[in-house]
Design a protein around this motif. Sequence first.
Motif, PDB file in Angstrom:
ATOM      1  N   ALA A  23      11.475 117.554  93.732  1.00  0.00           N
ATOM      2  CA  ALA A  23      12.110 118.733  93.357  1.00  0.00           C
ATOM      3  C   ALA A  23      11.252 120.125  92.738  1.00  0.00           C
ATOM      4  O   ALA A  23      10.006 119.109  91.423  1.00  0.00           O
ATOM      5  CB  ALA A  23      13.511 118.674  91.802  1.00  0.00           C
ATOM      6  N   ILE A  24      10.742 120.502  92.337  1.00  0.00           N
ATOM      7  CA  ILE A  24       9.847 121.707  92.314  1.00  0.00           C
ATOM      8  C   ILE A  24      10.769 122.912  91.319  1.00  0.00           C
ATOM      9  O   ILE A  24      12.017 123.320  91.419  1.00  0.00           O
ATOM     10  CB  ILE A  24       9.508 122.914  93.389  1.00  0.00           C
ATOM     11  N   ASP A  25      10.244 122.143  90.123  1.00  0.00           N
ATOM     12  CA  ASP A  25      11.105 123.315  89.151  1.00  0.00           C
ATOM     13  C   ASP A  25      10.919 123.951  88.092  1.00  0.00           C
ATOM     14  O   ASP A  25       9.427 124.251  87.872  1.00  0.00           O
ATOM     15  CB  ASP A  25      11.205 122.078  87.961  1.00  0.00           C
ATOM     16  N   GLN A  26      11.313 125.539  88.542  1.00  0.00           N
ATOM     17  CA  GLN A  26      10.525 127.053  88.461  1.00  0.00           C
ATOM     18  C   GLN A  26      10.968 126.596  86.352  1.00  0.00           C
ATOM     19  O   GLN A  26       9.475 128.260  86.033  1.00  0.00           O
ATOM     20  CB  GLN A  26      11.471 128.023  88.381  1.00  0.00           C
ATOM     21  N   THR A  27      11.721 126.172  85.905  1.00  0.00           N
ATOM     22  CA  THR A  27      11.806 126.365  84.109  1.00  0.00           C
ATOM     23  C   THR A  27      11.784 125.102  83.531  1.00  0.00           C
ATOM     24  O   THR A  27      13.224 124.451  82.648  1.00  0.00           O
ATOM     25  CB  THR A  27      12.726 127.390  84.028  1.00  0.00           C
ATOM     26  N   PRO A  28      10.768 124.288  83.850  1.00  0.00           N
ATOM     27  CA  PRO A  28      10.996 122.936  82.557  1.00  0.00           C
ATOM     28  C   PRO A  28      10.878 123.099  81.490  1.00  0.00           C
ATOM     29  O   PRO A  28      10.863 123.185  81.163  1.00  0.00           O
ATOM     30  CB  PRO A  28       9.433 122.305  83.511  1.00  0.00           C
ATOM     31  N   GLY A  29      11.467 122.024  81.106  1.00  0.00           N
ATOM     32  CA  GLY A  29      11.378 121.644  79.868  1.00  0.00           C
ATOM     33  C   GLY A  29      10.450 120.736  79.433  1.00  0.00           C
ATOM     34  O   GLY A  29      10.143 119.940  79.941  1.00  0.00           O
ATOM     35  N   ALA A  30      10.281 121.005  78.072  1.00  0.00           N
ATOM     36  CA  ALA A  30       9.380 120.501  77.306  1.00  0.00           C
ATOM     37  C   ALA A  30      10.699 118.804  77.028  1.00  0.00           C
ATOM     38  O   ALA A  30      11.602 118.586  77.311  1.00  0.00           O
ATOM     39  CB  ALA A  30       9.851 121.090  75.446  1.00  0.00           C
ATOM     40  N   SER A  31       9.271 117.284  75.965  1.00  0.00           N
ATOM     41  CA  SER A  31       9.461 116.320  76.217  1.00  0.00           C
ATOM     42  C   SER A  31      11.059 116.921  75.110  1.00  0.00           C
ATOM     43  O   SER A  31      11.486 117.313  74.603  1.00  0.00           O
ATOM     44  CB  SER A  31       8.830 115.878  75.224  1.00  0.00           C
ATOM     45  N   VAL A  32      12.312 115.668  74.857  1.00  0.00           N
ATOM     46  CA  VAL A  32      13.113 115.756  74.207  1.00  0.00           C
ATOM     47  C   VAL A  32      12.734 114.699  73.192  1.00  0.00           C
ATOM     48  O   VAL A  32      13.196 113.947  71.951  1.00  0.00           O
ATOM     49  CB  VAL A  32      14.472 114.899  75.282  1.00  0.00           C
ATOM     50  N   VAL A  33      11.912 113.621  72.916  1.00  0.00           N
ATOM     51  CA  VAL A  33      11.292 113.223  72.536  1.00  0.00           C
ATOM     52  C   VAL A  33      10.755 113.770  70.822  1.00  0.00           C
ATOM     53  O   VAL A  33       9.966 114.638  70.904  1.00  0.00           O
ATOM     54  CB  VAL A  33       9.681 112.268  72.743  1.00  0.00           C
ATOM     55  N   ALA A  34      11.053 112.748  70.072  1.00  0.00           N
ATOM     56  CA  ALA A  34      11.883 113.230  68.646  1.00  0.00           C
ATOM     57  C   ALA A  34      10.333 112.649  67.444  1.00  0.00           C
ATOM     58  O   ALA A  34      10.536 111.768  67.387  1.00  0.00           O
ATOM     59  CB  ALA A  34      12.715 113.550  68.039  1.00  0.00           C
ATOM     60  N   GLU A  35      10.130 113.145  66.405  1.00  0.00           N
ATOM     61  CA  GLU A  35       9.299 112.669  65.244  1.00  0.00           C
ATOM     62  C   GLU A  35       8.003 112.520  66.132  1.00  0.00           C
ATOM     63  O   GLU A  35       8.291 110.954  65.291  1.00  0.00           O
ATOM     64  CB  GLU A  35       9.797 112.542  64.412  1.00  0.00           C
ATOM     65  N   ALA A  36       7.440 111.997  67.143  1.00  0.00           N
ATOM     66  CA  ALA A  36       6.382 111.500  67.485  1.00  0.00           C
ATOM     67  C   ALA A  36       4.703 112.749  66.481  1.00  0.00           C
ATOM     68  O   ALA A  36       4.461 113.367  67.425  1.00  0.00           O
ATOM     69  CB  ALA A  36       6.809 111.330  68.708  1.00  0.00           C
ATOM     70  N   GLU A  37       3.928 111.218  66.731  1.00  0.00           N
ATOM     71  CA  GLU A  37       2.778 111.960  66.714  1.00  0.00           C
ATOM     72  C   GLU A  37       1.526 112.404  67.089  1.00  0.00           C
ATOM     73  O   GLU A  37       1.206 113.103  67.519  1.00  0.00           O
ATOM     74  CB  GLU A  37       1.954 110.925  65.580  1.00  0.00           C
TER      75      GLU A  37
END
Length: 315
Positions: free
Chosen positions: A98-112
């Motif tokens: 799939a080619i995504d026109q509006t990709p989302g950011a990582s959902v990982v939280a609180e990571a350095e």
Amino acid sequence: GLDSLHQGATFRAGLTPNLSLGMALNPDFSQVESDPDLLDVNTRYALSLEEKRPFFLEGIDVFRTPYNRLYTRSIVSPAEGVNLNGVENGWTLGYLHAIDQTPGASVVAEAETPGFGEHDVEGAVAVNNIVRVKRDLGKNAAIGMYLADKELGRDRAEGPSGSHQVGSVDAYARIGQIFKITGQGAYSTTAAVGQQRIHGGAYAIDASISDGRGSAWFDHSNTARGFRNETAFLHRVDEIALGSGADYRLDTGKRFLTELYWGGETEVLFEHDQSFDGHEVDGWLRFKFGNHSYLSTWAGQWHEVYEEQLSLIHI
């Protein structure tokens, strides 16, 4: 007017009785049921949304692994896609592009260590390729492989602005009639422009025993700080989890109170510096009256360390 006209096409064909191919160009998901309203205020983790788009639901079980590594809602707005999936002669095969026109950011939280941040995906296009292969080894065992690649880019002349790959191997085996063990190991590498490439591994194992009346289980997982999975719903890293539980079902032989069912489970979380990160304790008891009536009770506690404070999540 013509500006609001949506042009697109979808295609699906059965290559064999058990193997199908789907293709989409500018798919229109406007008729898909909308997501329910969810509160996203004061949440520690991103919200996980149910997949409802037909193109991604087709053959979705083929891409599942013992510890699900695919979250198709990470593909937000596909411009084109290919979905090949099926089960043939003991082989489970899947390929998703799939080619995504509006990709989302990582959902990982609180990571350095970073994954793909909001500034990395803004104005970018993401190319996703996911491969799943599993081989049945008789009726009581299987081994599988999962590979995913996600490339971010804004201008083809400039090359990719972000690159992510993850691979895993999984297996399960049933020994005798009562014992089952499942495991999966994964490794990832991730980098966006101007960021140092990060690497990390993760593994999980689950063992259970059941004789039809009672069961007991143990599970353990370990996710490194640098592990990422940009095509999955991975909200925590730098975590070690240990869990266990048991239940039992008793047939009383009586006409009124016909069955008792009870059990409990617990889980403890640690970070890799051995600091305590949370624990969960649950217990339940169910009464069965006659053939169709039940009365159930449940109690549990979940404590989690958040910003160095131990919080009671539920009771």
